[in-house]
Design a protein around this motif. Structure first.
Motif, mmCIF file in Angstrom:
data_model
loop_
_atom_site.group_PDB
_atom_site.id
_atom_site.type_symbol
_atom_site.label_atom_id
_atom_site.label_comp_id
_atom_site.label_asym_id
_atom_site.label_seq_id
_atom_site.Cartn_x
_atom_site.Cartn_y
_atom_site.Cartn_z
ATOM 1 N N SER A 3 0.723 -1.122 0.093
ATOM 2 C CA SER A 3 0.096 -0.105 -0.075
ATOM 3 C C SER A 3 0.612 1.020 0.504
ATOM 4 C CB SER A 3 -0.859 -0.338 1.045
ATOM 5 O OG SER A 3 0.063 0.150 2.237
ATOM 6 N N GLY A 4 2.483 0.818 -0.319
ATOM 7 C CA GLY A 4 2.765 2.229 -0.665
ATOM 8 C C GLY A 4 4.098 1.860 1.122
ATOM 9 N N ASN A 5 5.520 2.395 0.253
ATOM 10 C CA ASN A 5 6.246 2.150 1.810
ATOM 11 C C ASN A 5 6.970 3.119 2.161
ATOM 12 O OD1 ASN A 5 8.177 1.768 2.488
ATOM 13 N ND2 ASN A 5 9.952 1.281 0.884
ATOM 14 N N GLN A 6 6.126 3.398 2.890
ATOM 15 C CA GLN A 6 6.137 4.472 4.346
ATOM 16 C C GLN A 6 7.572 4.825 4.353
ATOM 17 O OE1 GLN A 6 4.283 7.275 4.396
ATOM 18 N NE2 GLN A 6 2.620 6.857 2.783
ATOM 19 N N ASN A 7 8.617 3.872 4.348
ATOM 20 C CA ASN A 7 9.960 4.162 5.205
ATOM 21 C C ASN A 7 10.856 4.902 4.493
ATOM 22 O OD1 ASN A 7 8.892 2.968 7.035
ATOM 23 N ND2 ASN A 7 9.106 0.286 6.941
ATOM 24 N N THR A 8 10.557 4.942 2.465
ATOM 25 C CA THR A 8 11.309 5.508 1.568
ATOM 26 C C THR A 8 11.611 6.334 2.145
ATOM 27 O OG1 THR A 8 9.625 4.179 0.157
ATOM 28 C CG2 THR A 8 11.301 5.748 -0.334
ATOM 29 N N SER A 9 12.568 7.192 2.924
ATOM 30 C CA SER A 9 13.235 8.309 3.017
ATOM 31 C C SER A 9 12.746 9.371 2.052
ATOM 32 C CB SER A 9 14.688 8.689 3.310
ATOM 33 O OG SER A 9 15.373 8.740 2.052
ATOM 34 N N GLU A 10 12.714 10.608 2.454
ATOM 35 C CA GLU A 10 12.086 11.366 0.954
ATOM 36 C C GLU A 10 12.621 11.962 0.235
ATOM 37 O OE1 GLU A 10 11.014 15.381 3.342
ATOM 38 O OE2 GLU A 10 8.530 14.649 3.565
ATOM 39 N N SER A 11 14.702 11.708 0.304
ATOM 40 C CA SER A 11 15.415 12.576 -0.336
ATOM 41 C C SER A 11 15.661 11.105 -1.417
ATOM 42 C CB SER A 11 16.981 12.991 0.367
ATOM 43 O OG SER A 11 17.311 11.496 1.736
ATOM 44 N N ASP A 12 14.954 9.946 -1.206
ATOM 45 C CA ASP A 12 15.210 8.705 -1.700
ATOM 46 C C ASP A 12 14.012 8.947 -2.913
ATOM 47 O OD1 ASP A 12 17.920 8.173 -0.610
ATOM 48 O OD2 ASP A 12 16.761 6.026 0.398
ATOM 49 N N LEU A 13 13.848 9.016 -2.455
ATOM 50 C CA LEU A 13 11.497 9.212 -2.884
ATOM 51 C C LEU A 13 12.447 10.738 -4.388
ATOM 52 C CD1 LEU A 13 8.776 7.735 -3.600
ATOM 53 C CD2 LEU A 13 8.436 10.202 -2.255
ATOM 54 N N ILE A 14 12.490 11.796 -3.819
ATOM 55 C CA ILE A 14 12.911 12.715 -5.045
ATOM 56 C C ILE A 14 13.962 12.325 -5.704
ATOM 57 C CG2 ILE A 14 13.626 15.246 -4.496
ATOM 58 C CD1 ILE A 14 12.813 15.684 -1.957
ATOM 59 N N SER A 15 14.368 12.072 -5.100
ATOM 60 C CA SER A 15 15.821 11.272 -6.250
ATOM 61 C C SER A 15 15.757 9.659 -6.965
ATOM 62 C CB SER A 15 17.281 10.204 -5.486
ATOM 63 O OG SER A 15 17.749 11.408 -4.362
ATOM 64 N N GLY A 16 14.241 9.519 -6.794
ATOM 65 C CA GLY A 16 13.833 8.593 -6.857
ATOM 66 C C GLY A 16 13.023 8.851 -8.111
ATOM 67 N N CYS A 17 11.971 9.583 -8.588
ATOM 68 C CA CYS A 17 11.502 10.495 -8.611
ATOM 69 C C CYS A 17 12.577 11.022 -9.943
ATOM 70 C CB CYS A 17 10.262 11.130 -8.502
ATOM 71 S SG CYS A 17 9.153 10.581 -7.104
ATOM 72 N N ILE A 18 13.058 11.915 -9.241
ATOM 73 C CA ILE A 18 14.471 13.106 -10.511
ATOM 74 C C ILE A 18 15.009 12.131 -11.464
ATOM 75 C CG2 ILE A 18 15.735 14.536 -11.078
ATOM 76 C CD1 ILE A 18 15.598 15.572 -8.266
ATOM 77 N N ASP A 19 15.432 10.304 -11.461
ATOM 78 C CA ASP A 19 15.512 9.655 -11.779
ATOM 79 C C ASP A 19 14.319 8.820 -13.313
ATOM 80 O OD1 ASP A 19 17.908 10.481 -11.475
ATOM 81 O OD2 ASP A 19 18.271 8.289 -9.758
ATOM 82 N N GLY A 20 13.059 9.519 -12.651
ATOM 83 C CA GLY A 20 12.557 8.583 -13.934
ATOM 84 C C GLY A 20 11.497 7.251 -13.553
ATOM 85 N N ASN A 21 11.724 6.919 -11.606
ATOM 86 C CA ASN A 21 11.796 5.520 -11.441
ATOM 87 C C ASN A 21 9.901 6.096 -11.242
ATOM 88 O OD1 ASN A 21 10.830 4.392 -9.041
ATOM 89 N ND2 ASN A 21 13.258 3.699 -8.904
ATOM 90 N N ARG A 22 9.300 5.228 -12.331
ATOM 91 C CA ARG A 22 7.900 4.590 -11.687
ATOM 92 C C ARG A 22 6.828 4.317 -10.013
ATOM 93 N NH1 ARG A 22 3.870 7.418 -14.036
ATOM 94 N NH2 ARG A 22 2.090 5.974 -14.555
ATOM 95 N N ARG A 23 8.362 3.299 -9.497
ATOM 96 C CA ARG A 23 7.697 3.265 -8.645
ATOM 97 C C ARG A 23 7.585 4.165 -7.244
ATOM 98 N NH1 ARG A 23 10.108 1.119 -4.102
ATOM 99 N NH2 ARG A 23 12.100 1.660 -4.066
ATOM 100 N N MET A 24 8.371 5.510 -7.526
ATOM 101 C CA MET A 24 9.446 5.850 -6.657
ATOM 102 C C MET A 24 7.987 7.603 -7.001
ATOM 103 S SD MET A 24 11.615 5.484 -4.787
ATOM 104 C CE MET A 24 12.819 4.687 -4.181
#
Length: 192
Positions: free
Chosen positions: A4-25
């Motif tokens: 249902s969503g990984n609330q353990n993903t840090s904001e910085s990892d989430l932001i970096s993943g989105c910037i890199d185009g990671n669909r899951r992030m």
């Protein structure tokens, strides 16, 4: 990982993943923020369909602007600001709103909107449904439908002043209901 969503993903990892185009992030960012941002959109929209349009437009802007987030202040505050600005732009294009000054926007956002940010749409709608019929009708006509107090008065057969006082009282009651709702939810979380 949670489905249902990984609330353990840090904001910085989430932001970096989105910037890199990671669909899951990107999906995680959407899951994490969409309920609160939809609430923001509903406060500015005339109906649920418009709120959904603003929500989608807002997330597109968030994804495009992620690289400009400088970690100065909260990420959620930065995201919310994009949604508020998107909603205001949406209605300015449609000529629904008069220009809003920075000071007015800060006052609105700081005093009224921030209390509702933690509530999901269904919670807000349920609280509005609990208002007495007169308060609920004036609140919905003014806040949701965008009628003026003069128009509400003409439609309902009441004075403009009565419409204003009904709206004012509805807001006071809603603010108290929201506070009680949040206090109860916080208390329940502490007990669990």
């Amino acid at each position: 990982m949670s489905t249902s969503g990984n609330q353990n993903t840090s904001e910085s990892d989430l932001i970096s993943g989105c910037i890199d185009g990671n669909r899951r992030m990107q999906e995680e960012l959407y899951r994490r923020f969409s309920p609160r941002m939809y609430g923001v959109c509903l406060r500015y929209a005339g109906n649920a369909e418009e709120a959904e349009d603003i929500l989608q437009e807002g997330f597109i802007k968030v994804y495009k602007k992620l690289s400009s987030f400088r970690s100065e202040g909260s990420f959620e505050g930065w995201v919310r600001r994009i949604f508020v600005n998107t909603a205001i732009e949406h209605f300015r294009r449609k000529k629904y709103l008069q220009p809003v000054t920075e000071k007015e926007e800060s006052t609105i956002e700081g005093n009224y909107l921030s209390v509702l940010d933690d509530l999901a749409e269904r919670d807000i709608l349920e609280l509005v449904r609990q208002l007495s019929p007169g308060y609920r009708t004036v609140f919905n006509m003014y806040v949701v439908e965008g009628y003026t107090h003069k128009e509400i008065g003409e439609i309902m057969g009441i004075s403009e002043g009565t419409s204003k006082s009904q709206l004012s009282r509805a807001k006071v009651i809603l603010q108290e209901m929201v506070k009680q709702f949040i206090d109860t939810r916080t208390s329940n979380r502490i007990k669990s």
